[in-house]
Design a protein around this motif. Structure first.
Motif, PDB file in Angstrom:
ATOM      1  N   UNK A  25       0.840  -1.210   0.000  1.00  0.00           N
ATOM      2  CA  UNK A  25       0.000   0.000   0.000  1.00  0.00           C
ATOM      3  C   UNK A  25       0.870   1.253   0.000  1.00  0.00           C
ATOM      4  N   UNK A  26       2.018   1.199   0.659  1.00  0.00           N
ATOM      5  CA  UNK A  26       2.921   2.358   0.693  1.00  0.00           C
ATOM      6  C   UNK A  26       3.809   2.371  -0.548  1.00  0.00           C
ATOM      7  N   UNK A  27       4.123   1.187  -1.074  1.00  0.00           N
ATOM      8  CA  UNK A  27       5.041   1.108  -2.210  1.00  0.00           C
ATOM      9  C   UNK A  27       4.374   1.560  -3.511  1.00  0.00           C
ATOM     10  N   UNK A  28       3.062   1.309  -3.647  1.00  0.00           N
ATOM     11  CA  UNK A  28       2.389   1.641  -4.909  1.00  0.00           C
ATOM     12  C   UNK A  28       2.476   3.123  -5.266  1.00  0.00           C
ATOM     13  N   UNK A  29       2.128   4.030  -4.303  1.00  0.00           N
ATOM     14  CA  UNK A  29       2.261   5.452  -4.645  1.00  0.00           C
ATOM     15  C   UNK A  29       3.700   5.839  -5.000  1.00  0.00           C
ATOM     16  N   UNK A  30       4.672   5.229  -4.316  1.00  0.00           N
ATOM     17  CA  UNK A  30       6.084   5.489  -4.638  1.00  0.00           C
ATOM     18  C   UNK A  30       6.377   5.089  -6.082  1.00  0.00           C
ATOM     19  N   UNK A  31       5.913   3.880  -6.436  1.00  0.00           N
ATOM     20  CA  UNK A  31       6.152   3.385  -7.791  1.00  0.00           C
ATOM     21  C   UNK A  31       5.508   4.312  -8.819  1.00  0.00           C
ATOM     22  N   UNK A  32       4.304   4.778  -8.517  1.00  0.00           N
ATOM     23  CA  UNK A  32       3.626   5.659  -9.477  1.00  0.00           C
ATOM     24  C   UNK A  32       4.392   6.978  -9.626  1.00  0.00           C
TER      25      UNK A  32
ATOM     26  N   UNK B 109       7.647   7.433  -9.166  1.00  0.00           N
ATOM     27  CA  UNK B 109       8.873   7.149  -9.924  1.00  0.00           C
ATOM     28  C   UNK B 109       8.528   6.952 -11.395  1.00  0.00           C
ATOM     29  N   UNK B 110       7.407   6.246 -11.611  1.00  0.00           N
ATOM     30  CA  UNK B 110       6.949   5.979 -12.985  1.00  0.00           C
ATOM     31  C   UNK B 110       6.770   7.300 -13.733  1.00  0.00           C
ATOM     32  N   UNK B 111       6.139   8.286 -13.063  1.00  0.00           N
ATOM     33  CA  UNK B 111       5.930   9.592 -13.694  1.00  0.00           C
ATOM     34  C   UNK B 111       7.257  10.301 -13.927  1.00  0.00           C
ATOM     35  N   UNK B 112       8.129  10.210 -12.915  1.00  0.00           N
ATOM     36  CA  UNK B 112       9.418  10.888 -13.024  1.00  0.00           C
ATOM     37  C   UNK B 112      10.218  10.347 -14.209  1.00  0.00           C
ATOM     38  N   UNK B 113      10.076   9.054 -14.464  1.00  0.00           N
ATOM     39  CA  UNK B 113      10.835   8.447 -15.553  1.00  0.00           C
ATOM     40  C   UNK B 113      10.140   8.610 -16.896  1.00  0.00           C
TER      41      UNK B 113
ATOM     42  N   UNK C 151       7.941   3.030 -18.627  1.00  0.00           N
ATOM     43  CA  UNK C 151       8.581   1.927 -17.919  1.00  0.00           C
ATOM     44  C   UNK C 151       7.481   1.044 -17.317  1.00  0.00           C
ATOM     45  N   UNK C 152       7.785  -0.243 -17.226  1.00  0.00           N
ATOM     46  CA  UNK C 152       6.849  -1.210 -16.645  1.00  0.00           C
ATOM     47  C   UNK C 152       7.347  -1.592 -15.258  1.00  0.00           C
ATOM     48  N   UNK C 153       6.494  -1.438 -14.245  1.00  0.00           N
ATOM     49  CA  UNK C 153       6.845  -1.885 -12.903  1.00  0.00           C
ATOM     50  C   UNK C 153       5.918  -3.027 -12.515  1.00  0.00           C
ATOM     51  N   UNK C 154       6.487  -4.115 -12.034  1.00  0.00           N
ATOM     52  CA  UNK C 154       5.672  -5.187 -11.474  1.00  0.00           C
ATOM     53  C   UNK C 154       6.012  -5.297 -10.005  1.00  0.00           C
ATOM     54  N   UNK C 155       5.003  -5.306  -9.156  1.00  0.00           N
ATOM     55  CA  UNK C 155       5.263  -5.273  -7.717  1.00  0.00           C
ATOM     56  C   UNK C 155       4.492  -6.369  -6.993  1.00  0.00           C
ATOM     57  N   UNK C 156       5.079  -6.856  -5.899  1.00  0.00           N
ATOM     58  CA  UNK C 156       4.402  -7.825  -5.030  1.00  0.00           C
ATOM     59  C   UNK C 156       4.998  -7.723  -3.640  1.00  0.00           C
ATOM     60  N   UNK C 157       4.153  -7.866  -2.641  1.00  0.00           N
ATOM     61  CA  UNK C 157       4.612  -7.732  -1.252  1.00  0.00           C
ATOM     62  C   UNK C 157       4.518  -9.071  -0.519  1.00  0.00           C
ATOM     63  N   UNK C 158       5.491  -9.329   0.365  1.00  0.00           N
ATOM     64  CA  UNK C 158       5.424 -10.486   1.260  1.00  0.00           C
ATOM     65  C   UNK C 158       6.156 -10.129   2.557  1.00  0.00           C
TER      66      UNK C 158
END
Lengths: 329, 253
Positions: free
Chosen positions: A177-184, A186-190, A194-201
C-alpha cells in the motif's frame, strides 16, 4: 544549485528512523563535519597516511548511516555541503587544493560503498528465502523494465531506502500500500515509459514475492500491456488460466486455428486495444469496415468465440498473449 | 435349436454380438449405481467386462425433482449408467470423441426446460477428472440460462473457480458492488447484453446516462472499467468467484 547549510540538513532529517521505528534525531551534516574534519586537515597539510584514515572514517560513518536507514539522497546533500564547507575552510588556511579534492572523492566513494555493499547481501539473502536479523517486517519486490537500472534505483533512493539484489529486483522495505504510490511517482518521473511489477510479502517469504513479480512481468510483457505499475490483481485472470491445466489445454485448442493466421491475430489485438470499437480499430488497421466485419466473422468460425462479444474478445486476447509465452497446451 | 458356435445356441451368440456389454440388468438399479460411482471416482481397476472405452459424463441438475426424474426417464438404456441424487445426478453414456456435446444437446431437447447439463468426454481411465470438470462447469452454468454447457463455453469462469486464491481476491474486489443492488443490476445487465449499453439500459428500464453513471461507480469501486473488454471479463469472473452455488449432485465417494 543552492547550497544547504548543515542546520537545514538537520531539519530535513527528522523523518529518518532507526530499526525499531524510532525517529533518529542525529545531525548528519554535523556528524560528517566532525568526523571528516581531521581527514581534511591531514590532507590539506598533505600529512602522511591521510588516505588510509579517509577510508577508515568514511567506512565507519557510512555503516552507521546505512544502519539508521538514512535516505541516501539526504546523505548526498549533507556530504556535498560538508565537502564545500571544509574545502573552503582549508583553502582559506592555505591548504593543498589537489589533496583536498582527492580527500573529498575518497571519503565520498567509501561512504557510498558502505551503503551499497550492505544492500547487496541483504537483497540476495531475502530473495533466497532468508530473513537476516535487521530485515524489515515486509518487503515489496519491484521489477522494472524499459528504463536504465541506475535511473530507476536513484529515483527510488530519493524517496526512501531501497535494497538491491544482483538479480535486478529492488526491494522496498514497506508494505505494498505504501510502495504503490512510490512506484507511481517514480513511474511519472521516468516519463511513463517503464513497466513496474510489484508484489509484497513478509520478510521470510520474499522469495514468493519475487516469483509473483516475475510471473506478472512475463504476463505483462507477453500480453503487450502498456507501460504502468502492475500488481497480481491486475493479472488475476491470466494467472488463473495459466495455473489451470484443463483451461490451458482447451484454450490452446480453441485458438490454434486463429494463431496460424497473423492477419486475424492483428485484427483481434487492434480491436481489443480499441475497447471493442470497430470504427476505431478500422482506422488503426487502415482497412474498410466491411473488411473487419468479414475478418471477425472468420475468427468466430475458426474459434467459436465471437470478437464482437467483449468477454470473448478479452479471452481471445489472453489466449494470443499466452501462446506467445508458449504457455498454452 | 442347433448349436452354431462352440456348442452355443444361435440366440446366445447373437445377444453377445448385439449387446457386448456385460452390465447388470436395468432393473438392478443399486448395482448399476454402484458401478457408476466406481467409474466416476476413478476406482475402475479395469476388472469390469463389457464397459465402453470412453464415456460422455453428463452432470445435470433441475429446479425440481420432477425435472430430474424426466432426465432419468429419457435415458432408460442398458448402456447408460446413472448415479442419481434428488434434483440432479451423473449420466455415463458410451460415446465417441467429439460427439458428446451433440449427444447431450439431443438429450436436453427431449426433457423440459428447467434442466442444466454439463458434459465432458473422457476415456474410461480419466472419468474422475471428467466428472470433476463436469461438476464445476455445472456450478457455473447454474447461474445462467438452462441448457447444455461444456468447458469450452465457460473457460474463464472455470479457471477462476479452480484457483481459490484468485477467486478470493476477485471476490474481495467485487464485494463493494455486491452491496449496492442498483450497481450490481447495472453491471449484470451490461454483461448479459455483451457490453451493449442501449440494450442494458432498456432491459433495466433506466436512462442510458443513468446506466453510464452506475458503470462509472462500478469502476470507482473496483478499479475495473466495464467498457474495457478485459476489465469486463475480470468483473464477470469476479461475480462468478463471489457467488457460485453448490449443485445438488450425489457424492461419488
Amino acid at each position: 544549485m543552492l547550497g544547504f547549510s548543515p542546520r537545514l540538513v538537520l531539519k530535513s532529517f527528522n523523518g529518518a528512523k532507526d530499526g525499531k521505528g524510532q525517529p533518529v534525531l542525529f545531525d548528519v551534516g554535523r556528524l560528517l563535519h566532525e568526523e571528516f574534519l581531521a581527514v581534511y586537515r591531514a590532507a590539506a597539510a598533505d600529512a602522511e597516511g591521510w588516505e588510509d584514515a579517509a577510508v577508515t572514517v568514511a567506512h565507519r560513518v557510512g555503516a552507521r548511516l546505512a544502519s539508521a536507514k538514512v535516505p541516501v539522497a539526504q546523505v548526498v546533500v549533507a556530504l556535498r555541503s560538508t565537502d564545500r564547507l571544509l574545502t573552503e575552510a582549508m583553502l582559506d588556511d592555505g591548504g593543498d587544493a589537489r589533496a583536498l579534492a582527492a580527500a573529498g572523492t575518497a571519503l565520498a566513494a567509501e561512504l557510498m560503498s558502505a551503503f551499497c555493499a550492505d544492500d547487496d547481501g541483504l537483497g540476495d539473502a531475502l530473495l533466497a528465502g532468508n530473513a537476516p536479523g535487521g530485515a524489515a517486517p515486509f518487503y515489496t519486490v519491484v521489477l522494472a523494465r524499459g528504463s536504465a537500472a541506475d535511473r530507476v534505483v536513484s529515483a527510488f533512493r530519493k524517496r526512501g531506502p531501497v535494497v538491491l539484489a544482483t538479480s535486478g529486483h529492488l526491494l522496498l522495505p514497506v508494505a505494498e500500500a505504501a510502495a504503490l504510490p512510490l512506484c507511481r511517482e517514480v513511474w511519472e518521473e521516468l516519463g511513463g515509459e517503464v513497466w513496474f511489477c510489484v508484489a509484497e510479502r513478509a520478510a521470510a517469504r520474499v522469495a514468493l514475492a519475487r516469483k509473483e513479480v516475475d510471473e506478472i512481468d512475463a504476463l505483462v510483457s507477453s500480453l503487450g500491456r502498456p507501460p504502468g505499475v502492475y500488481r497480481i490483481d491486475d493479472m488475476l485472470f491470466e494467472s488463473a488460466v495459466l495455473e489451470t491445466p484443463e483451461v490451458r489445454d482447451e484454450l490452446g485448442k480453441v485458438v490454434a486455428p486463429l494463431l496460424a493466421n497473423p492477419v486475424l491475430v492483428e485484427t483481434v489485438l487492434a480491436l481489443l486495444e480499441a475497447d471493442g470499437n470497430r470504427a476505431v480499430a478500422v482506422k488503426k488497421l487502415f482497412i474498410h469496415r466491411s473488411t473487419i466485419d468479414y475478418r471477425l466473422w472468420q475468427i468466430e468460425q475458426l474459434t467459436g468465440l465471437s470478437p464482437v462479444n467483449p468477454r470473448d474478445l478479452a479471452l481471445l486476447g489472453t489466449a494470443i498473449g499466452l501462446s506467445r509465452t508458449n504457455s498454452l497446451g | 435349436m442347433t448349436p452354431v458356435l462352440d456348442s452355443r445356441l444361435l440366440n446366445d451368440v447373437l445377444r453377445d454380438i448385439l449387446s457386448p456389454y456385460d452390465l447388470p440388468p436395468v432393473e438392478d438399479v443399486a448395482t448399476r449405481r454402484q458401478l457408476a460411482r466406481t467409474l466416476l471416482s476413478g476406482r475402475d481397476n479395469g476388472s469390469f467386462d463389457g464397459l465402453a472405452l470412453a464415456y460422455a459424463v453428463v452432470a445435470f441438475c433441475a429446479s425440481t425433482e420432477d425435472g430430474a426424474a424426466e432426465v432419468l426417464d429419457a435415458v432408460r438404456d442398458a448402456e447408460v449408467l446413472v448415479l442419481d441424487g434428488v434434483c440432479g445426478g451423473y449420466l455415463l453414456i458410451p460415446c465417441a470423441q467429439d460427439l458428446h456435446v451433440e449427444l447431450a444437446r439431443e438429450l436436453h431437447d427431449r426433457v423440459g426446460q428447467d434442466v442444466w447439463m454439463a458434459v465432458a468426454w473422457a476415456p474410461r481411465k480419466d472419468l474422475a477428472s471428467a466428472r470433476a470438470t463436469a461438476e464445476d462447469v455445472l456450478r457455473i452454468a447454474r447461474n445462467r440460462a438452462p441448457g447444455v454447457y461444456e468447458l469450452r463455453t465457460v473457460l474463464a469462469d472455470f479457471a477462476v473457480l479452480r484457483q481459490p486464491h484468485v477467486a478470493e481476491r476477485l471476490a474481495r474486489m467485487i464485494e463493494p458492488v455486491m452491496a449496492q443492488q442498483p450497481l450490481l443490476d447495472a453491471l449484470k445487465a451490461f454483461i448479459a447484453e455483451d457490453g451493449n449499453r442501449a440494450a442494458a439500459a432498456r432491459g433495466l428500464d433506466i436512462h442510458r446516462s443513468t446506466l453510464d453513471h452506475r458503470l462509472r461507480l462500478v469502476e470507482r469501486l473496483t478499479g475495473c472499467r466495464p467498457t474495457s473488454p478485459r476489465a469486463l471479463l475480470t468483473l464477470s469472473v469476479a461475480l462468478t468467484a463471489h457467488s457460485t452455488p453448490q449443485v445438488p449432485l450425489p457424492r461419488t465417494h
